[in-house]
Write a protein that holds these residues in place. Structure first.
Motif, PDB file in Angstrom:
ATOM      1  N   ALA A 232       0.855  -1.184   0.000  1.00 47.15           N
ATOM      2  CA  ALA A 232       0.000   0.000   0.000  1.00 47.15           C
ATOM      3  C   ALA A 232       0.894   1.238   0.000  1.00 47.15           C
ATOM      4  O   ALA A 232       1.944   1.266   0.647  1.00 47.15           O
ATOM      5  N   LEU A 233       0.472   2.259  -0.727  1.00 51.30           N
ATOM      6  CA  LEU A 233       1.268   3.483  -0.850  1.00 51.30           C
ATOM      7  C   LEU A 233       0.696   4.548   0.076  1.00 51.30           C
ATOM      8  O   LEU A 233      -0.391   5.091  -0.190  1.00 51.30           O
ATOM      9  N   PRO A 234       1.395   4.870   1.164  1.00 54.10           N
ATOM     10  CA  PRO A 234       0.898   5.892   2.096  1.00 54.10           C
ATOM     11  C   PRO A 234       0.673   7.223   1.388  1.00 54.10           C
ATOM     12  O   PRO A 234       1.495   7.675   0.590  1.00 54.10           O
ATOM     13  N   GLY A 235      -0.455   7.821   1.656  1.00 54.27           N
ATOM     14  CA  GLY A 235      -0.766   9.099   1.038  1.00 54.27           C
ATOM     15  C   GLY A 235      -1.312   8.992  -0.366  1.00 54.27           C
ATOM     16  O   GLY A 235      -1.593  10.022  -0.999  1.00 54.27           O
ATOM     17  N   GLU A 236      -1.470   7.774  -0.873  1.00 50.11           N
ATOM     18  CA  GLU A 236      -1.994   7.558  -2.224  1.00 50.11           C
ATOM     19  C   GLU A 236      -3.192   6.617  -2.115  1.00 50.11           C
ATOM     20  O   GLU A 236      -3.080   5.418  -2.371  1.00 50.11           O
ATOM     21  N   PRO A 237      -4.363   7.096  -1.718  1.00 50.14           N
ATOM     22  CA  PRO A 237      -5.511   6.219  -1.483  1.00 50.14           C
ATOM     23  C   PRO A 237      -5.851   5.373  -2.702  1.00 50.14           C
ATOM     24  O   PRO A 237      -5.879   5.864  -3.834  1.00 50.14           O
ATOM     25  N   GLY A 238      -6.114   4.108  -2.447  1.00 53.14           N
ATOM     26  CA  GLY A 238      -6.525   3.209  -3.516  1.00 53.14           C
ATOM     27  C   GLY A 238      -5.405   2.665  -4.362  1.00 53.14           C
ATOM     28  O   GLY A 238      -5.633   1.784  -5.206  1.00 53.14           O
ATOM     29  N   MET A 239      -4.180   3.159  -4.189  1.00 55.66           N
ATOM     30  CA  MET A 239      -3.063   2.711  -5.020  1.00 55.66           C
ATOM     31  C   MET A 239      -2.188   1.710  -4.278  1.00 55.66           C
ATOM     32  O   MET A 239      -2.007   1.789  -3.064  1.00 55.66           O
ATOM     33  N   GLU A 240      -1.640   0.778  -5.050  1.00 57.16           N
ATOM     34  CA  GLU A 240      -0.711  -0.206  -4.514  1.00 57.16           C
ATOM     35  C   GLU A 240       0.452  -0.399  -5.474  1.00 57.16           C
ATOM     36  O   GLU A 240       0.293  -0.287  -6.693  1.00 57.16           O
ATOM     37  N   LEU A 241       1.605  -0.690  -4.912  1.00 61.50           N
ATOM     38  CA  LEU A 241       2.766  -1.106  -5.683  1.00 61.50           C
ATOM     39  C   LEU A 241       2.812  -2.627  -5.642  1.00 61.50           C
ATOM     40  O   LEU A 241       2.812  -3.232  -4.569  1.00 61.50           O
ATOM     41  N   LEU A 242       2.831  -3.258  -6.807  1.00 56.10           N
ATOM     42  CA  LEU A 242       2.918  -4.711  -6.915  1.00 56.10           C
ATOM     43  C   LEU A 242       4.273  -5.075  -7.503  1.00 56.10           C
ATOM     44  O   LEU A 242       4.682  -4.526  -8.543  1.00 56.10           O
ATOM     45  N   VAL A 243       4.968  -5.971  -6.834  1.00 55.01           N
ATOM     46  CA  VAL A 243       6.275  -6.426  -7.304  1.00 55.01           C
ATOM     47  C   VAL A 243       6.237  -7.938  -7.471  1.00 55.01           C
ATOM     48  O   VAL A 243       5.894  -8.666  -6.542  1.00 55.01           O
ATOM     49  N   LEU A 244       6.578  -8.399  -8.666  1.00 50.75           N
ATOM     50  CA  LEU A 244       6.635  -9.818  -8.983  1.00 50.75           C
ATOM     51  C   LEU A 244       8.097 -10.210  -9.164  1.00 50.75           C
ATOM     52  O   LEU A 244       8.806  -9.642 -10.003  1.00 50.75           O
ATOM     53  N   SER A 245       8.546 -11.169  -8.382  1.00 49.36           N
ATOM     54  CA  SER A 245       9.951 -11.579  -8.437  1.00 49.36           C
ATOM     55  C   SER A 245      10.046 -13.094  -8.564  1.00 49.36           C
ATOM     56  O   SER A 245       9.082 -13.825  -8.306  1.00 49.36           O
ATOM     57  N   ALA A 246      11.237 -13.552  -8.938  1.00 45.95           N
ATOM     58  CA  ALA A 246      11.484 -14.977  -9.093  1.00 45.95           C
ATOM     59  C   ALA A 246      12.482 -15.445  -8.041  1.00 45.95           C
ATOM     60  O   ALA A 246      13.427 -14.718  -7.707  1.00 45.95           O
ATOM     61  N   PRO A 247      12.297 -16.644  -7.490  1.00 47.95           N
ATOM     62  CA  PRO A 247      13.272 -17.184  -6.538  1.00 47.95           C
ATOM     63  C   PRO A 247      14.649 -17.317  -7.188  1.00 47.95           C
ATOM     64  O   PRO A 247      14.755 -17.681  -8.364  1.00 47.95           O
ATOM     65  N   PRO A 248      15.720 -17.009  -6.447  1.00 49.88           N
ATOM     66  CA  PRO A 248      17.073 -17.133  -7.003  1.00 49.88           C
ATOM     67  C   PRO A 248      17.339 -18.557  -7.500  1.00 49.88           C
ATOM     68  O   PRO A 248      16.995 -19.540  -6.843  1.00 49.88           O
ATOM     69  N   GLY A 249      17.944 -18.641  -8.677  1.00 52.95           N
ATOM     70  CA  GLY A 249      18.302 -19.931  -9.235  1.00 52.95           C
ATOM     71  C   GLY A 249      17.159 -20.705  -9.839  1.00 52.95           C
ATOM     72  O   GLY A 249      17.345 -21.857 -10.263  1.00 52.95           O
ATOM     73  N   SER A 250      15.988 -20.121  -9.917  1.00 53.65           N
ATOM     74  CA  SER A 250      14.823 -20.824 -10.439  1.00 53.65           C
ATOM     75  C   SER A 250      14.706 -20.651 -11.951  1.00 53.65           C
ATOM     76  O   SER A 250      15.275 -19.725 -12.531  1.00 53.65           O
ATOM     77  N   PRO A 251      13.946 -21.548 -12.629  1.00 54.94           N
ATOM     78  CA  PRO A 251      13.688 -21.345 -14.058  1.00 54.94           C
ATOM     79  C   PRO A 251      13.013 -20.007 -14.339  1.00 54.94           C
ATOM     80  O   PRO A 251      13.242 -19.408 -15.392  1.00 54.94           O
ATOM     81  N   ALA A 252      12.187 -19.544 -13.393  1.00 55.11           N
ATOM     82  CA  ALA A 252      11.522 -18.258 -13.594  1.00 55.11           C
ATOM     83  C   ALA A 252      12.527 -17.108 -13.618  1.00 55.11           C
ATOM     84  O   ALA A 252      12.356 -16.133 -14.358  1.00 55.11           O
ATOM     85  N   GLU A 253      13.593 -17.211 -12.804  1.00 56.06           N
ATOM     86  CA  GLU A 253      14.623 -16.175 -12.827  1.00 56.06           C
ATOM     87  C   GLU A 253      15.295 -16.134 -14.194  1.00 56.06           C
ATOM     88  O   GLU A 253      15.529 -15.052 -14.757  1.00 56.06           O
TER      89      GLU A 253
END
Length: 283
Positions: A232-253
């Motif tokens: 959640a972004l303080p001071g920014e109602p209704g907005m969110e920061l979404l971060v998608l990451s991959a586990p280290p050493g994984s095929p997704a990385e």
């Protein structure tokens, strides 16, 4: 879009009488609990509960709402939603769409993952380069709810779970921002265009966005099993920061690295507009 009376009726119909100690037989014609049963179990008069379901009662007390939440087996998110529907004073103004430049710089700091800023309607307001590459399209104008239900279902490896999350989030947003015409229009569009959306919306489930696994089938790099964190972004109602990451050493990385290299090679060149960076405006 959503109201207390409708929410109570829908959730009442989903409670198994046996789960609250009420015997049933084959002659019972009511799905879930009867109105008088909810009233008795929650400790309110039948007349008052009927008026609640008819939208004729004054704002119920917190004690009454908590008792109803207990009888209807609501979780914490659903309980907050119930309180919000009942109490006009707790409803929030529709947020604006202004994005501070500092937030855009934060997106650029996420170099090895996908980073997005979304609002309560699930509009993507901005994102980093990997975000545009993941969706294989410019981010400007992208609404992920519309994308999931009406446009690109093949991208989402866990499509059915994604649809549950989307409907639950929009139901929650509808209770928090009931006077948002753009949200109402989006919900109507999804209901007209998707049978699954209509069925899920009728369940009256509410869900808060949560961290957890998110899987995508990208047409160029294949399966990407990522982890999503919501901030959640303080001071920014209704907005969110979404971060998608991959586990280290994984095929997704490896997949994200390959995706980034495609962008670096120029095969998916992006300008500021494609990334969703738009001049600050208010909706």
């Amino acid at each position: 879009m959503d109201d207390l009376a409708g929410f109570l009726r829908l959730r009442r119909s989903r409670i198994d009488p046996a789960s609250v100690g009420i015997p049933t037989d084959r002659h019972r014609r009511v799905a879930g609990l009867r109105r008088e049963e909810v009233a008795h179990l929650s400790g309110v008069s039948v007349d008052y509960y009927v008026r609640l379901e008819q939208g004729r009662a004054t704002q119920p007390s917190d004690q009454v709402l908590d008792a109803l939440a207990r009888v209807l087996a609501l979780d914490e998110t659903e309980r907050e939603h119930l309180h919000r529907l009942a109490c006009q004073r707790r409803r929030s103004r529709v947020p604006g769409g202004r994005i501070r430049p500092e937030l855009l710089r934060v997106l650029d700091l996420v170099s090895d993952g996908v980073a997005l800023i979304m609002n309560h309607r699930m509009d993507v307001l901005a994102g980093n380069q990997l975000a545009s590459l993941l969706y294989s399209r410019p981010l400007r104008g992208l609404n992920t709810a519309r994308h999931i239900f009406l446009e690109e279902t093949d991208l989402y490896a866990g499509w059915e779970t994604c649809t549950l999350d989307v409907v639950g989030h929009l139901r929650l947003a509808a209770g928090k921002y009931p006077e948002d015409p753009r949200l109402a229009s989006l919900i109507g569009e999804l209901a007209m265009g998707s049978e699954r959306f209509r069925k899920l919306w009728a369940r009256a489930d509410v869900r808060a966005r949560a961290h957890g696994g998110k899987a995508y089938r990208h047409p160029l790099v294949g399966l990407l099993e990522l982890h999503q964190e919501n901030f959640a972004l303080p001071g920014e109602p209704g907005m969110e920061l979404l971060v998608l990451s991959a586990p280290p050493g994984s095929p997704a990385e490896d997949g994200l690295r390959l995706l980034a290299s495609l962008g670096a090679d120029g095969s998916a060149a992006l300008d500021a507009g494609a990334r969703g960076f738009v001049p600050p405006t208010r909706t």
